[in-house]
Design a protein around this motif. Structure first.
Motif, PDB file in Angstrom:
ATOM      1  N   GLY A   1       1.025  -1.300  -0.130  1.00 51.37           N
ATOM      2  CA  GLY A   1       0.337  -0.193   0.191  1.00 51.37           C
ATOM      3  C   GLY A   1       1.220   1.091   0.164  1.00 51.37           C
TER       4      GLY A   1
ATOM      5  N   THR B   1      -7.867   1.114   2.299  1.00 49.97           N
ATOM      6  CA  THR B   1      -7.720   0.086   2.062  1.00 49.97           C
ATOM      7  C   THR B   1      -5.857  -0.270   1.699  1.00 49.97           C
ATOM      8  OG1 THR B   1      -8.273  -0.593  -0.205  1.00 49.97           O
ATOM      9  CG2 THR B   1      -9.842  -1.310   1.502  1.00 49.97           C
ATOM     10  N   ARG B   2      -5.487   1.070   1.434  1.00 52.58           N
ATOM     11  CA  ARG B   2      -4.440   0.854   0.962  1.00 52.58           C
ATOM     12  C   ARG B   2      -3.669   2.162   1.540  1.00 52.58           C
ATOM     13  NH1 ARG B   2      -4.655   3.908  -4.087  1.00 52.58           N
ATOM     14  NH2 ARG B   2      -6.848   4.821  -4.549  1.00 52.58           N
TER      15      ARG B   2
END
Length: 424
Positions: free
Chosen positions: A244, A279-280
């Protein structure tokens, strides 16, 4: 040369002044100078010992907190590796508030006042034995300059450099009690007048000292923050980062000069506008976290608080960040020492700026990898958030010729500059 350095904070501490002077004194010793350091006592270290060729003499305590730490030996205390990585309990928060708001406001010139006489006695005895050519007093704390002043009054031929990390009596600043403002200003003026040379870390501080205290330009020297290269072996032991984007802030927050509210708001706003980034995108805080800021930072989404870690370890993480985050000061004359570390890392930098002119923006000059976000009312305006998101999506390339750009900040360059400032 025979050199004496007066600095309450020294190895094994890792904060900026201790880091700077541990490397400078070690370099001088490697060059063949005889170097002595007078600092505060530290558990597990002898009163006198040698560290990488430097004679280290420990006397007294640089604060009431350090005396308590010495006696009770808590597992996590200020200035040590790992400090700030655990949540403060109610007792720690209460004692910290009492110390900051009561005890420090009673101390003059600062909470290192009890170090003054032990340091004076030890420094005077050492000078009688060694006949030093140069003495350097290092602040903060300002008490170290009082020790330098003590030696200079008794030995007028001794060359004295007052090395100023932060101006002392200007507000906002380290002087806690406003009732001491006039006395603090007189004390700082006396120090600046009697030292043979005064060193600051950036041109804005030099401008302030000339304007506010009338320090002559020929006695005032700008010697920037220090960069010391790390061997590749020291950078190889990394904790793996998840896949990420990673953004890192390196350093501490010091109210009211530098606080995390605007940065915390930016993180919340980032995920509010771009929930897909949860999410990243991950944020990291490296450095000591004082109790008053712990819960604010701990609640931030996708955020890890690492606390203090070895400088090489922190630098290795810097080089792994997609962007580095800088939070500016509310003064125009203080330059965070991490500015040079960020430059050496070569990564894109996002700087939250509170004032104009801004010392870090002035330091960074026209290098192409800096995004400046203007803070208004302790928050980053919506238009600036949009600029931040665009920068995050498409950050500029890493800096070219980093080795050449950091050359003026390396240990050997600064060590030579101090020798020149002393007139040798």
């Amino acid at each position: 040369m025979r050199i004496l350095v007066l600095t309450p904070w020294y190895y094994p501490f890792v904060h900026p002044r201790a880091y700077r002077w541990t490397h400078l004194t070690t370099h001088w010793a490697e060059q063949g100078h005889e170097v002595h350091v007078v600092c505060a006592r530290q558990r597990d270290f002898a009163r006198t010992h040698r560290h990488k060729g430097v004679w280290v003499h420990r006397a007294g305590f640089d604060s009431l907190k350090e005396a308590v730490f010495y006696a009770f030996r808590p597992t996590t205390v200020r200035g040590r590796i790992g400090a700030g990585a655990t949540p403060p309990g109610w007792l720690q928060r209460g004692l910290s508030a009492i110390y900051k708001n009561v005890w420090k406001n009673l101390c003059f010139p600062d909470d290192a006042w009890q170090w003054y006489w032990p340091a004076c006695r030890l420094a005077r005895a050492l000078h009688q034995q060694q006949q030093f050519d140069m003495v350097v007093s290092v602040s903060l704390p300002f008490t170290a300059h009082r020790v330098g002043h003590y030696l200079k009054r008794r030995y007028p031929a001794l060359r004295w450099i007052a090395d100023v990390g932060d101006p002392y009596s200007l507000r906002p600043g380290p002087l806690s009690n406003p009732l001491y403002a006039a006395a603090g200003r007189r004390l700082e003026r006396s120090t600046l007048a009697e030292a043979d040379a005064v060193v600051v870390t950036n041109p804005a501080a030099a401008d302030v000292y000339q304007q506010q205290f009338g320090v002559l330009p020929q006695r005032l020297h700008v010697i920037p923050p220090l960069w010391n290269d790390f061997p590749d072996a020291a950078l190889s032991d990394l904790v793996a980062l998840r896949a990420g984007w990673h953004a890192g802030y390196f350093g501490a927050f010091y109210a009211p000069i530098r606080t995390p509210q605007a940065l915390a708001g930016l993180i919340w706003e980032t995920f509010a506008q771009r929930p897909d980034l949860r999410t990243r995108l991950f944020f990291h805080f490296f450095g000591e976290i004082f109790p008053e800021f712990w819960h604010m930072l701990r609640r931030l989404p996708n955020t890890t608080l690492h606390g203090l870690c070895p400088p090489a370890h922190a630098y290795a993480y810097m080089r792994r960040m997609r962007v580095l985050i800088s939070v500016g000061n509310t003064t125009t004359w203080q330059l965070p020492s991490k500015a040079v570390s960020y430059l050496a890392a070569g990564r894109p930098v996002v700087h939250l700026s509170y004032v104009e002119p801004d010392a870090l923006v002035r330091f960074w000059s026209d290098r192409p990898n800096l995004l400046v976000l203007r803070v208004q009312g302790d928050r980053v305006p919506t238009a600036e958030v949009e600029r931040w998101l665009a920068f995050l999506e498409n950050p500029p390339a890493a800096l070219d010729n980093v080795d050449q750009q950091v050359a003026p900040f390396r240990t050997e360059a600064l060590a030579a500059a101090y020798i020149n400032a002393a007139g040798w």
